[in-house]
Write a protein that holds these residues in place. Structure first.
Motif, short mmCIF file in Angstrom:
data_model
loop_
_atom_site.label_atom_id
_atom_site.label_comp_id
_atom_site.label_asym_id
_atom_site.label_seq_id
_atom_site.Cartn_x
_atom_site.Cartn_y
_atom_site.Cartn_z
N THR A 1 0.83 -1.21 0.00
CA THR A 1 0.00 0.00 0.00
C THR A 1 0.86 1.26 0.00
OG1 THR A 1 -1.73 -1.19 1.21
CG2 THR A 1 -1.87 1.21 1.17
N SER A 2 1.89 1.29 0.83
CA SER A 2 2.77 2.46 0.90
C SER A 2 3.53 2.67 -0.40
CB SER A 2 3.75 2.32 2.06
OG SER A 2 3.07 2.17 3.28
N VAL B 1 1.12 4.11 -3.00
CA VAL B 1 0.86 5.53 -2.73
C VAL B 1 2.06 6.38 -3.14
CG1 VAL B 1 0.48 7.24 -0.92
CG2 VAL B 1 -0.81 5.09 -0.91
N ARG C 1 -9.31 -0.66 0.77
CA ARG C 1 -7.96 -0.20 0.51
C ARG C 1 -7.93 0.90 -0.56
NH1 ARG C 1 -3.09 -4.24 -1.14
NH2 ARG C 1 -3.80 -5.21 0.79
N VAL D 1 -5.85 4.32 -0.23
CA VAL D 1 -4.83 4.74 -1.20
C VAL D 1 -5.19 6.11 -1.79
CG1 VAL D 1 -3.85 4.21 -3.47
CG2 VAL D 1 -4.12 2.40 -1.76
N THR E 1 -2.86 9.36 -1.19
CA THR E 1 -2.31 10.03 -2.36
C THR E 1 -2.69 11.51 -2.38
OG1 THR E 1 -2.44 7.97 -3.63
CG2 THR E 1 -2.21 10.01 -4.88
N ALA F 1 4.06 7.83 3.30
CA ALA F 1 2.95 6.89 3.10
C ALA F 1 2.91 5.84 4.20
CB ALA F 1 3.06 6.23 1.73
N VAL G 1 -0.45 5.34 6.30
CA VAL G 1 -1.11 4.03 6.29
C VAL G 1 -1.05 3.38 7.67
CG1 VAL G 1 -1.06 1.73 5.27
CG2 VAL G 1 -0.65 3.73 3.83
#
Length: 286
Positions: free
Chosen positions: A88-89, A92, A145, A149, A153, A214, A218
């Motif tokens: 996820t990080s 982003v 998710r 995101v 962002t 990020a 997160v």
């Protein structure tokens, strides 16, 4: 002085080679942490959702980091809990860097557009990141998710656009870009062929910084339980769940905290090492 080092090797040959070796060495911790986060679920010695000891059990043979608030193996949950945070990080950070590269360069090449973009960025910067994430994720029913995101962002983009626009401004005013404009090159070609290739160092460093940011956003979302939900194995969620028993088994909180810090730091060091050196030259004063 001819600038030749004491070992007789020409400086022009040793400089790039040393930088490549330094970059390779700097990438080792990052590769190790990323590899462990991705392969961790395969290495977990116990199921991540099955109690194997009493709640907050102390470290013992077979349980090197003890048990969590339900008696689950902390080491197994630690090994399985980094993949989603990492992916996820990284997603982003890549989105923020790509969008910032495009918007910031266009802002530098087109002053009228640049003023509007900078005004919008200044307004968005005023909104606290955590509050913005909560607003988007909690109001986006079923977003999951994708909502996280999108929110991460959006909160990271204004800072990145300002950085890229500032770095691109001198390049946009340089002679070869003005010659390209006079030659009739269109805006997309100016952006991708004339300006962005000269911003590699800035963009690589920015990518590392946005990855660290990020990870922070997160992890904070997971800590506030607006990301992964129990009983999922997640580093930030582990910190929140095991906080009440930190005096009984500190490793249930310390281990995921160290993992988050190590992941962010290793990626940032690697991105800085891989970025080309610009703006500084070594001057021999002898």
């Amino acid at each position: 002085m001819d600038g030749t080092p004491a070992d007789g090797t020409p400086a022009g040959r040793t400089g790039p080679a040393r930088r490549r070796v330094r970059a390779a060495v700097s990438a080792v911790p990052s590769i190790a942490v990323i590899g462990l986060a991705l392969a961790g679920p395969l290495l977990a010695p116990h199921p991540v959702d099955t109690p194997v000891a009493i709640p907050y059990a102390s470290p013992a043979p077979g349980l090197p980091l003890g048990g969590d608030q339900l008696g689950r193996d902390v080491l197994s949950r630690l090994l399985a809990g980094g993949g989603e945070l990492l992916v996820t990080s990284a997603l982003v950070a890549c989105l923020v860097t790509l969008l910032a590269a495009a918007l910031g360069t266009v802002a530098a090449l087109r002053p009228a557009v640049g003023r509007a973009v900078e005004w919008a960025c200044d307004v968005m910067i005023l909104l606290p990141a955590v509050l913005a994430v909560l607003l988007v994720v909690l109001s986006w029913d079923g977003g999951g998710r994708l909502a996280l995101v999108t929110a991460a962002t959006a909160v990271g983009l204004p800072y990145a656009v300002r950085v890229v626009a500032g770095a691109a401004a001198p390049i946009a005013g340089s002679g070869y870009v003005e010659a390209a404009v006079a030659g009739g090159e269109r805006l997309p070609r100016l952006v991708w062929r004339e300006v962005l290739p000269n911003l590699r160092s800035t963009l690589l460093t920015l990518l590392g910084l946005r990855f660290v940011a990020a990870v922070y956003v997160v992890s904070t979302a997971a800590f506030l339980e607006v990301g992964p939900e129990p009983p999922a194995a997640d580093w930030a969620l582990m910190i929140r769940e095991n906080g009440p028993g930190v005096m009984l088994n500190p490793w249930a909180v310390i281990a995921p905290s160290l993992a988050i810090g190590l992941l962010a730091g290793a990626v940032q060091v690697t991105a800085s090492a891989l970025a080309p050196r610009t703006g500084r030259q070594v001057v021999d004063r002898r």
